[in-house]
Scaffold this motif. Sequence first.
Motif, PDB file in Angstrom:
ATOM      1  N   ARG A  99       0.845  -1.183   0.000  1.00 10.12           N
ATOM      2  CA  ARG A  99       0.000   0.000   0.000  1.00 10.12           C
ATOM      3  C   ARG A  99       0.888   1.244   0.000  1.00 10.12           C
ATOM      4  O   ARG A  99       1.881   1.285   0.747  1.00 10.12           O
ATOM      5  CB  ARG A  99      -0.916   0.034   1.237  1.00 10.12           C
ATOM      6  N   LEU A 100       0.514   2.235  -0.786  1.00 11.39           N
ATOM      7  CA  LEU A 100       1.212   3.524  -0.809  1.00 11.39           C
ATOM      8  C   LEU A 100       0.345   4.539  -0.075  1.00 11.39           C
ATOM      9  O   LEU A 100      -0.750   4.866  -0.523  1.00 11.39           O
ATOM     10  CB  LEU A 100       1.462   4.002  -2.243  1.00 11.39           C
ATOM     11  N   TYR A 101       0.851   4.994   1.094  1.00 14.40           N
ATOM     12  CA  TYR A 101       0.133   5.990   1.885  1.00 14.40           C
ATOM     13  C   TYR A 101       0.645   7.385   1.538  1.00 14.40           C
ATOM     14  O   TYR A 101       1.861   7.588   1.361  1.00 14.40           O
ATOM     15  CB  TYR A 101       0.315   5.721   3.383  1.00 14.40           C
ATOM     16  N   VAL A 102      -0.273   8.356   1.469  1.00 12.37           N
ATOM     17  CA  VAL A 102       0.062   9.754   1.153  1.00 12.37           C
ATOM     18  C   VAL A 102      -0.644  10.652   2.163  1.00 12.37           C
ATOM     19  O   VAL A 102      -1.857  10.536   2.350  1.00 12.37           O
ATOM     20  CB  VAL A 102      -0.358  10.127  -0.284  1.00 12.37           C
ATOM     21  N   ARG A 103       0.135  11.559   2.786  1.00  6.39           N
ATOM     22  CA  ARG A 103      -0.473  12.549   3.686  1.00  6.39           C
ATOM     23  C   ARG A 103      -0.574  13.875   2.912  1.00  6.39           C
ATOM     24  O   ARG A 103       0.386  14.332   2.298  1.00  6.39           O
ATOM     25  CB  ARG A 103       0.364  12.738   4.948  1.00  6.39           C
ATOM     26  N   TYR A 104      -1.746  14.488   2.997  1.00  7.52           N
ATOM     27  CA  TYR A 104      -2.019  15.678   2.211  1.00  7.52           C
ATOM     28  C   TYR A 104      -2.997  16.584   2.956  1.00  7.52           C
ATOM     29  O   TYR A 104      -3.556  16.188   3.996  1.00  7.52           O
ATOM     30  CB  TYR A 104      -2.623  15.285   0.856  1.00  7.52           C
ATOM     31  N   ALA A 105      -3.232  17.771   2.373  1.00  7.68           N
ATOM     32  CA  ALA A 105      -4.233  18.714   2.892  1.00  7.68           C
ATOM     33  C   ALA A 105      -4.961  19.352   1.712  1.00  7.68           C
ATOM     34  O   ALA A 105      -4.368  19.587   0.651  1.00  7.68           O
ATOM     35  CB  ALA A 105      -3.577  19.791   3.749  1.00  7.68           C
ATOM     36  N   ILE A 106      -6.251  19.643   1.901  1.00  8.32           N
ATOM     37  CA  ILE A 106      -7.100  20.266   0.873  1.00  8.32           C
ATOM     38  C   ILE A 106      -7.957  21.345   1.544  1.00  8.32           C
ATOM     39  O   ILE A 106      -8.164  21.295   2.766  1.00  8.32           O
ATOM     40  CB  ILE A 106      -8.003  19.216   0.187  1.00  8.32           C
ATOM     41  N   PRO A 107      -8.479  22.293   0.802  1.00 11.70           N
ATOM     42  CA  PRO A 107      -9.330  23.349   1.385  1.00 11.70           C
ATOM     43  C   PRO A 107     -10.779  22.907   1.492  1.00 11.70           C
ATOM     44  O   PRO A 107     -11.686  23.554   0.979  1.00 11.70           O
ATOM     45  CB  PRO A 107      -9.156  24.511   0.414  1.00 11.70           C
ATOM     46  N   ALA A 108     -11.006  21.756   2.158  1.00 10.01           N
ATOM     47  CA  ALA A 108     -12.355  21.216   2.386  1.00 10.01           C
ATOM     48  C   ALA A 108     -13.044  20.866   1.074  1.00 10.01           C
ATOM     49  O   ALA A 108     -14.279  20.882   1.011  1.00 10.01           O
ATOM     50  CB  ALA A 108     -13.193  22.184   3.212  1.00 10.01           C
ATOM     51  N   GLN A 109     -12.270  20.521   0.046  1.00  8.17           N
ATOM     52  CA  GLN A 109     -12.818  20.109  -1.250  1.00  8.17           C
ATOM     53  C   GLN A 109     -12.063  18.869  -1.734  1.00  8.17           C
ATOM     54  O   GLN A 109     -10.852  18.755  -1.542  1.00  8.17           O
ATOM     55  CB  GLN A 109     -12.694  21.218  -2.293  1.00  8.17           C
ATOM     56  N   ASP A 110     -12.793  17.912  -2.393  1.00  6.22           N
ATOM     57  CA  ASP A 110     -12.143  16.709  -2.906  1.00  6.22           C
ATOM     58  C   ASP A 110     -11.146  17.045  -3.989  1.00  6.22           C
ATOM     59  O   ASP A 110     -11.330  17.993  -4.759  1.00  6.22           O
ATOM     60  CB  ASP A 110     -13.199  15.745  -3.452  1.00  6.22           C
ATOM     61  N   ALA A 111     -10.061  16.221  -4.041  1.00  6.97           N
ATOM     62  CA  ALA A 111      -9.049  16.369  -5.085  1.00  6.97           C
ATOM     63  C   ALA A 111      -8.631  14.977  -5.521  1.00  6.97           C
ATOM     64  O   ALA A 111      -8.968  13.962  -4.904  1.00  6.97           O
ATOM     65  CB  ALA A 111      -7.870  17.175  -4.566  1.00  6.97           C
ATOM     66  N   ASN A 112      -7.852  14.876  -6.621  1.00  4.32           N
ATOM     67  CA  ASN A 112      -7.301  13.603  -7.069  1.00  4.32           C
ATOM     68  C   ASN A 112      -6.063  13.873  -7.907  1.00  4.32           C
ATOM     69  O   ASN A 112      -5.765  15.022  -8.249  1.00  4.32           O
ATOM     70  CB  ASN A 112      -8.333  12.790  -7.854  1.00  4.32           C
ATOM     71  N   ALA A 113      -5.310  12.796  -8.221  1.00  4.54           N
ATOM     72  CA  ALA A 113      -4.088  12.925  -9.009  1.00  4.54           C
ATOM     73  C   ALA A 113      -3.849  11.600  -9.705  1.00  4.54           C
ATOM     74  O   ALA A 113      -4.525  10.594  -9.452  1.00  4.54           O
ATOM     75  CB  ALA A 113      -2.918  13.319  -8.130  1.00  4.54           C
ATOM     76  N   THR A 114      -2.851  11.557 -10.554  1.00  8.25           N
ATOM     77  CA  THR A 114      -2.505  10.348 -11.305  1.00  8.25           C
ATOM     78  C   THR A 114      -1.320   9.684 -10.622  1.00  8.25           C
ATOM     79  O   THR A 114      -0.311  10.334 -10.307  1.00  8.25           O
ATOM     80  CB  THR A 114      -2.175  10.695 -12.761  1.00  8.25           C
ATOM     81  N   LEU A 115      -1.440   8.343 -10.417  1.00  7.29           N
ATOM     82  CA  LEU A 115      -0.374   7.559  -9.787  1.00  7.29           C
ATOM     83  C   LEU A 115       0.255   6.671 -10.839  1.00  7.29           C
ATOM     84  O   LEU A 115      -0.439   5.892 -11.500  1.00  7.29           O
ATOM     85  CB  LEU A 115      -0.937   6.705  -8.628  1.00  7.29           C
ATOM     86  N   THR A 116       1.590   6.756 -10.964  1.00  4.98           N
ATOM     87  CA  THR A 116       2.340   5.962 -11.926  1.00  4.98           C
ATOM     88  C   THR A 116       3.433   5.197 -11.190  1.00  4.98           C
ATOM     89  O   THR A 116       4.207   5.793 -10.413  1.00  4.98           O
ATOM     90  CB  THR A 116       2.966   6.861 -13.012  1.00  4.98           C
ATOM     91  N   VAL A 117       3.510   3.862 -11.423  1.00  2.00           N
ATOM     92  CA  VAL A 117       4.517   3.013 -10.768  1.00  2.00           C
ATOM     93  C   VAL A 117       5.333   2.335 -11.852  1.00  2.00           C
ATOM     94  O   VAL A 117       4.783   1.579 -12.678  1.00  2.00           O
ATOM     95  CB  VAL A 117       3.859   1.965  -9.846  1.00  2.00           C
ATOM     96  N   ASN A 118       6.664   2.606 -11.821  1.00  2.00           N
ATOM     97  CA  ASN A 118       7.603   2.022 -12.780  1.00  2.00           C
ATOM     98  C   ASN A 118       7.116   2.235 -14.227  1.00  2.00           C
ATOM     99  O   ASN A 118       7.123   1.301 -15.037  1.00  2.00           O
ATOM    100  CB  ASN A 118       7.830   0.538 -12.486  1.00  2.00           C
ATOM    101  N   GLY A 119       6.640   3.459 -14.491  1.00  7.91           N
ATOM    102  CA  GLY A 119       6.230   3.848 -15.841  1.00  7.91           C
ATOM    103  C   GLY A 119       4.833   3.437 -16.218  1.00  7.91           C
ATOM    104  O   GLY A 119       4.392   3.690 -17.340  1.00  7.91           O
ATOM    105  N   LYS A 120       4.102   2.785 -15.339  1.00  7.99           N
ATOM    106  CA  LYS A 120       2.753   2.345 -15.662  1.00  7.99           C
ATOM    107  C   LYS A 120       1.759   3.087 -14.775  1.00  7.99           C
ATOM    108  O   LYS A 120       1.800   2.972 -13.548  1.00  7.99           O
ATOM    109  CB  LYS A 120       2.622   0.834 -15.443  1.00  7.99           C
ATOM    110  N   ALA A 121       0.867   3.866 -15.413  1.00  7.00           N
ATOM    111  CA  ALA A 121      -0.115   4.647 -14.664  1.00  7.00           C
ATOM    112  C   ALA A 121      -1.287   3.774 -14.256  1.00  7.00           C
ATOM    113  O   ALA A 121      -1.739   2.904 -15.017  1.00  7.00           O
ATOM    114  CB  ALA A 121      -0.604   5.823 -15.509  1.00  7.00           C
ATOM    115  N   ASN A 122      -1.761   3.996 -13.062  1.00  4.24           N
ATOM    116  CA  ASN A 122      -2.944   3.269 -12.593  1.00  4.24           C
ATOM    117  C   ASN A 122      -4.178   3.745 -13.356  1.00  4.24           C
ATOM    118  O   ASN A 122      -4.309   4.928 -13.708  1.00  4.24           O
ATOM    119  CB  ASN A 122      -3.162   3.500 -11.090  1.00  4.24           C
TER     120      ASN A 122
END
Length: 323
Positions: free
Chosen positions: A239-262
Amino acid sequence: MTAANTGASTPEDDDPFGYLYADGQAAGATPPRQGGGYGYPGPVGPAQPGVPRTSYNQVRTVGERQYGQQQVPQQQVYAPQGQPTAQYAAPETYPGGAPTRPVPPQHPAGHGGGRSGGPNTKGLLIGAIAVVAVVVIGIAAALMTGGGEDDKAGGRTGTNGGASAGQSVKPSEEPSAPEDPKEPLPKQDAATLQLGAPAALAKDIKGAKGAGGAYVTGFNAVGASVTWKANMAQAGDYRLYVRYAIPAQDANATLTVNGKANSNPLGLKNFIGSSDPAWEKNWQTTWAPVTLQKGDNEIKISCEQGNQCNVILDWLQVSEGAL
């Protein structure tokens, strides 16, 4: 006999035991004669003065009978007329007759005289203890003998399968390799990762746990990214855990491992359900499954077309427990 006549003899003449007492002897009573007198046979006829009447019981002088001795019953004596006459014999002289005095109890041999009879409990107890001791010793000897035979049959030495007492054991010439302690899984501050513009470092928002309170900001533009070179001791699913903060709004991003994007974007949602847009009040953690190889792995989080990337990043960590 009439009322005026008292009989042919005086009372002492009628007493068959008169001769035993002094007054009877003074009146002329005499002891019975040999072969007659107070029993059968004897003189038969009218009473005579000075001669006691015959008796149907043979009376003995006081002290004449001897008690405690074997008495021989007298045989029947027949009168001259051929009629049997019973001679008196004491009851104890007949078979089955009652004894004249109690017979003292006879003690069995080995119990000793003068002591009351009964079971010898002390002897029985000692005998029982001896039997139990013999049984226990026999069982112990059987167990010891059986164990030794089993060891020999199995090609072992001693009772514990190892060297017997007094036998030295040769140490191993090859040292055993120490067990490698389990290496901790990698964790990295986002501020130390390789940044892709317009991502940049900042320290003005409180709550970041990176060195000096640093975190990654400027992630809300396409092309912004962070790249991490994670070294893994073992390949597998994590599992890859990420700690982050947002201004009370949902966000998302692209995760790529060894050149392959999820195929699925990394969710950076408002999991705590905050309504306060202050960044420092919205620190939280999310995770995504990743498959990593042994050695170096390139893990990249980026803002691509279609992502909502209004987010700041604190740290990344690999943990066990994949889906």
